[in-house]
Design a protein around this motif. Sequence first.
Motif, PDB file in Angstrom:
ATOM      1  N   TRP A 158     -19.567  58.468 -25.964  1.00  0.00           N
ATOM      2  CA  TRP A 158     -18.544  58.324 -24.920  1.00  0.00           C
ATOM      3  C   TRP A 158     -17.515  59.414 -25.142  1.00  0.00           C
ATOM      4  O   TRP A 158     -17.029  59.616 -26.249  1.00  0.00           O
ATOM      5  CB  TRP A 158     -17.888  56.949 -24.974  1.00  0.00           C
ATOM      6  CG  TRP A 158     -18.751  55.862 -24.394  1.00  0.00           C
ATOM      7  CD1 TRP A 158     -19.615  55.058 -25.075  1.00  0.00           C
ATOM      8  CD2 TRP A 158     -18.826  55.490 -23.021  1.00  0.00           C
ATOM      9  NE1 TRP A 158     -20.231  54.206 -24.195  1.00  0.00           N
ATOM     10  CE2 TRP A 158     -19.772  54.442 -22.929  1.00  0.00           C
ATOM     11  CE3 TRP A 158     -18.205  55.936 -21.854  1.00  0.00           C
ATOM     12  CZ2 TRP A 158     -20.091  53.831 -21.723  1.00  0.00           C
ATOM     13  CZ3 TRP A 158     -18.527  55.327 -20.651  1.00  0.00           C
ATOM     14  CH2 TRP A 158     -19.464  54.295 -20.588  1.00  0.00           C
ATOM     15  N   VAL A 159     -17.197  60.116 -24.092  1.00  0.00           N
ATOM     16  CA  VAL A 159     -16.295  61.260 -24.190  1.00  0.00           C
ATOM     17  C   VAL A 159     -15.130  61.058 -23.214  1.00  0.00           C
ATOM     18  O   VAL A 159     -15.346  60.725 -22.050  1.00  0.00           O
ATOM     19  CB  VAL A 159     -17.045  62.565 -23.838  1.00  0.00           C
ATOM     20  CG1 VAL A 159     -16.134  63.770 -23.966  1.00  0.00           C
ATOM     21  CG2 VAL A 159     -18.275  62.724 -24.714  1.00  0.00           C
ATOM     22  N   SER A 160     -13.926  61.281 -23.704  1.00  0.00           N
ATOM     23  CA  SER A 160     -12.750  61.171 -22.851  1.00  0.00           C
ATOM     24  C   SER A 160     -12.648  62.409 -21.970  1.00  0.00           C
ATOM     25  O   SER A 160     -12.644  63.533 -22.463  1.00  0.00           O
ATOM     26  CB  SER A 160     -11.488  61.034 -23.710  1.00  0.00           C
ATOM     27  OG  SER A 160     -10.352  61.044 -22.876  1.00  0.00           O
ATOM     28  N   VAL A 161     -12.565  62.165 -20.665  1.00  0.00           N
ATOM     29  CA  VAL A 161     -12.516  63.263 -19.705  1.00  0.00           C
ATOM     30  C   VAL A 161     -11.070  63.656 -19.396  1.00  0.00           C
ATOM     31  O   VAL A 161     -10.772  64.812 -19.174  1.00  0.00           O
ATOM     32  CB  VAL A 161     -13.233  62.857 -18.400  1.00  0.00           C
ATOM     33  CG1 VAL A 161     -13.167  63.962 -17.382  1.00  0.00           C
ATOM     34  CG2 VAL A 161     -14.668  62.472 -18.693  1.00  0.00           C
ATOM     35  N   GLY A 162     -10.181  62.668 -19.373  1.00  0.00           N
ATOM     36  CA  GLY A 162      -8.781  62.966 -19.075  1.00  0.00           C
ATOM     37  C   GLY A 162      -8.131  61.824 -18.322  1.00  0.00           C
ATOM     38  O   GLY A 162      -8.769  60.817 -18.029  1.00  0.00           O
ATOM     39  N   PRO A 163      -6.842  61.985 -18.009  1.00  0.00           N
ATOM     40  CA  PRO A 163      -6.101  60.926 -17.329  1.00  0.00           C
ATOM     41  C   PRO A 163      -6.610  60.689 -15.907  1.00  0.00           C
ATOM     42  O   PRO A 163      -6.830  61.641 -15.162  1.00  0.00           O
ATOM     43  CB  PRO A 163      -4.655  61.435 -17.307  1.00  0.00           C
ATOM     44  CG  PRO A 163      -4.633  62.743 -17.979  1.00  0.00           C
ATOM     45  CD  PRO A 163      -6.024  63.153 -18.314  1.00  0.00           C
TER      46      PRO A 163
ATOM     47  N   PHE B 218     -17.307  58.938  -9.711  1.00  0.00           N
ATOM     48  CA  PHE B 218     -18.728  59.214  -9.897  1.00  0.00           C
ATOM     49  C   PHE B 218     -18.857  60.440 -10.791  1.00  0.00           C
ATOM     50  O   PHE B 218     -17.988  61.322 -10.750  1.00  0.00           O
ATOM     51  CB  PHE B 218     -19.420  59.506  -8.556  1.00  0.00           C
ATOM     52  CG  PHE B 218     -19.373  58.365  -7.597  1.00  0.00           C
ATOM     53  CD1 PHE B 218     -20.362  57.411  -7.589  1.00  0.00           C
ATOM     54  CD2 PHE B 218     -18.311  58.237  -6.720  1.00  0.00           C
ATOM     55  CE1 PHE B 218     -20.319  56.339  -6.718  1.00  0.00           C
ATOM     56  CE2 PHE B 218     -18.248  57.174  -5.834  1.00  0.00           C
ATOM     57  CZ  PHE B 218     -19.249  56.216  -5.832  1.00  0.00           C
ATOM     58  N   ALA B 219     -19.924  60.484 -11.553  1.00  0.00           N
ATOM     59  CA  ALA B 219     -20.159  61.638 -12.426  1.00  0.00           C
ATOM     60  C   ALA B 219     -21.645  61.980 -12.373  1.00  0.00           C
ATOM     61  O   ALA B 219     -22.497  61.146 -12.702  1.00  0.00           O
ATOM     62  CB  ALA B 219     -19.746  61.319 -13.855  1.00  0.00           C
TER      63      ALA B 219
ATOM     64  N   LEU C 133     -19.477  55.513 -16.412  1.00  0.00           N
ATOM     65  CA  LEU C 133     -18.058  55.793 -16.584  1.00  0.00           C
ATOM     66  C   LEU C 133     -17.307  54.518 -16.933  1.00  0.00           C
ATOM     67  O   LEU C 133     -17.696  53.425 -16.520  1.00  0.00           O
ATOM     68  CB  LEU C 133     -17.478  56.363 -15.288  1.00  0.00           C
ATOM     69  CG  LEU C 133     -18.026  57.706 -14.829  1.00  0.00           C
ATOM     70  CD1 LEU C 133     -17.614  57.973 -13.394  1.00  0.00           C
ATOM     71  CD2 LEU C 133     -17.534  58.807 -15.744  1.00  0.00           C
ATOM     72  N   GLU C 134     -16.227  54.686 -17.644  1.00  0.00           N
ATOM     73  CA  GLU C 134     -15.322  53.569 -17.933  1.00  0.00           C
ATOM     74  C   GLU C 134     -13.892  54.091 -17.912  1.00  0.00           C
ATOM     75  O   GLU C 134     -13.648  55.252 -18.261  1.00  0.00           O
ATOM     76  CB  GLU C 134     -15.569  52.989 -19.333  1.00  0.00           C
ATOM     77  CG  GLU C 134     -16.754  52.086 -19.431  1.00  0.00           C
ATOM     78  CD  GLU C 134     -16.843  51.408 -20.798  1.00  0.00           C
ATOM     79  OE1 GLU C 134     -17.903  50.830 -21.061  1.00  0.00           O
ATOM     80  OE2 GLU C 134     -15.871  51.466 -21.594  1.00  0.00           O
ATOM     81  N   ILE C 135     -12.974  53.227 -17.533  1.00  0.00           N
ATOM     82  CA  ILE C 135     -11.550  53.563 -17.620  1.00  0.00           C
ATOM     83  C   ILE C 135     -10.970  52.774 -18.782  1.00  0.00           C
ATOM     84  O   ILE C 135     -11.123  51.553 -18.856  1.00  0.00           O
ATOM     85  CB  ILE C 135     -10.820  53.213 -16.314  1.00  0.00           C
ATOM     86  CG1 ILE C 135     -11.355  54.097 -15.186  1.00  0.00           C
ATOM     87  CG2 ILE C 135      -9.306  53.395 -16.480  1.00  0.00           C
ATOM     88  CD1 ILE C 135     -10.846  53.719 -13.812  1.00  0.00           C
TER      89      ILE C 135
ATOM     90  N   GLN D  52     -20.158  58.489 -20.450  1.00  0.00           N
ATOM     91  CA  GLN D  52     -21.194  58.351 -21.467  1.00  0.00           C
ATOM     92  C   GLN D  52     -22.193  59.484 -21.287  1.00  0.00           C
ATOM     93  O   GLN D  52     -22.950  59.513 -20.307  1.00  0.00           O
ATOM     94  CB  GLN D  52     -21.899  56.999 -21.370  1.00  0.00           C
ATOM     95  CG  GLN D  52     -22.861  56.776 -22.527  1.00  0.00           C
ATOM     96  CD  GLN D  52     -23.489  55.407 -22.508  1.00  0.00           C
ATOM     97  OE1 GLN D  52     -23.728  54.841 -21.453  1.00  0.00           O
ATOM     98  NE2 GLN D  52     -23.771  54.870 -23.662  1.00  0.00           N
ATOM     99  N   MET D  53     -22.172  60.405 -22.215  1.00  0.00           N
ATOM    100  CA  MET D  53     -23.069  61.551 -22.151  1.00  0.00           C
ATOM    101  C   MET D  53     -24.401  61.151 -22.759  1.00  0.00           C
ATOM    102  O   MET D  53     -24.476  60.814 -23.939  1.00  0.00           O
ATOM    103  CB  MET D  53     -22.480  62.735 -22.906  1.00  0.00           C
ATOM    104  CG  MET D  53     -21.161  63.224 -22.339  1.00  0.00           C
ATOM    105  SD  MET D  53     -21.245  63.708 -20.594  1.00  0.00           S
ATOM    106  CE  MET D  53     -22.403  65.068 -20.653  1.00  0.00           C
ATOM    107  N   THR D  54     -25.449  61.179 -21.944  1.00  0.00           N
ATOM    108  CA  THR D  54     -26.779  60.785 -22.389  1.00  0.00           C
ATOM    109  C   THR D  54     -27.743  61.936 -22.162  1.00  0.00           C
ATOM    110  O   THR D  54     -27.489  62.810 -21.349  1.00  0.00           O
ATOM    111  CB  THR D  54     -27.278  59.562 -21.620  1.00  0.00           C
ATOM    112  OG1 THR D  54     -27.198  59.849 -20.232  1.00  0.00           O
ATOM    113  CG2 THR D  54     -26.432  58.340 -21.939  1.00  0.00           C
ATOM    114  N   GLY D  55     -28.860  61.859 -22.852  1.00  0.00           N
ATOM    115  CA  GLY D  55     -29.946  62.810 -22.625  1.00  0.00           C
ATOM    116  C   GLY D  55     -29.662  64.225 -23.029  1.00  0.00           C
ATOM    117  O   GLY D  55     -28.637  64.672 -23.352  1.00  0.00           O
TER     118      GLY D  55
END
Length: 108
Positions: free
Chosen positions: A8-13, A42-43, A95-97, A105-108
């Motif tokens: 899981w990676v934080s993208v930003g505010p 969406f990502a 995605l999660e807030i 969540q970076m997968t693959g």
Amino acid sequence: MTNTLDHWVSVGPINRLKREKRSIFRFQQKQVLLLWMNEQFFAIDNKCPHQGFPLESGSIDFENFNITCPYHNWSFDLISGKCLFNTACLSAYPLEIREGNLWIQMTG
Ligand code: FES
């Protein structure tokens, strides 16, 4: 700043990401297209599986949650990543807030 925890990676505010509506998040070799629309994030991969061009300037169908590649008009479901016309697929990321920040969540 980016923090990682079990992929899981934080993208930003979220407030900034909502203002931008479309933004690109880079992680390792990947470019992820982040979209804020219809009160949802969406990502998806920013790389069209047809010929690899970026999807970031694609047109969006806000009713059906699709994005259409500006190069040869393949369309993709923003939730599943599946192409609407063939078996091609791009990655769509969970995605999660958390505490005002968007995490992916970076997968693959
Ligand atoms: S590169 Fe996207 S449809 Fe061809």
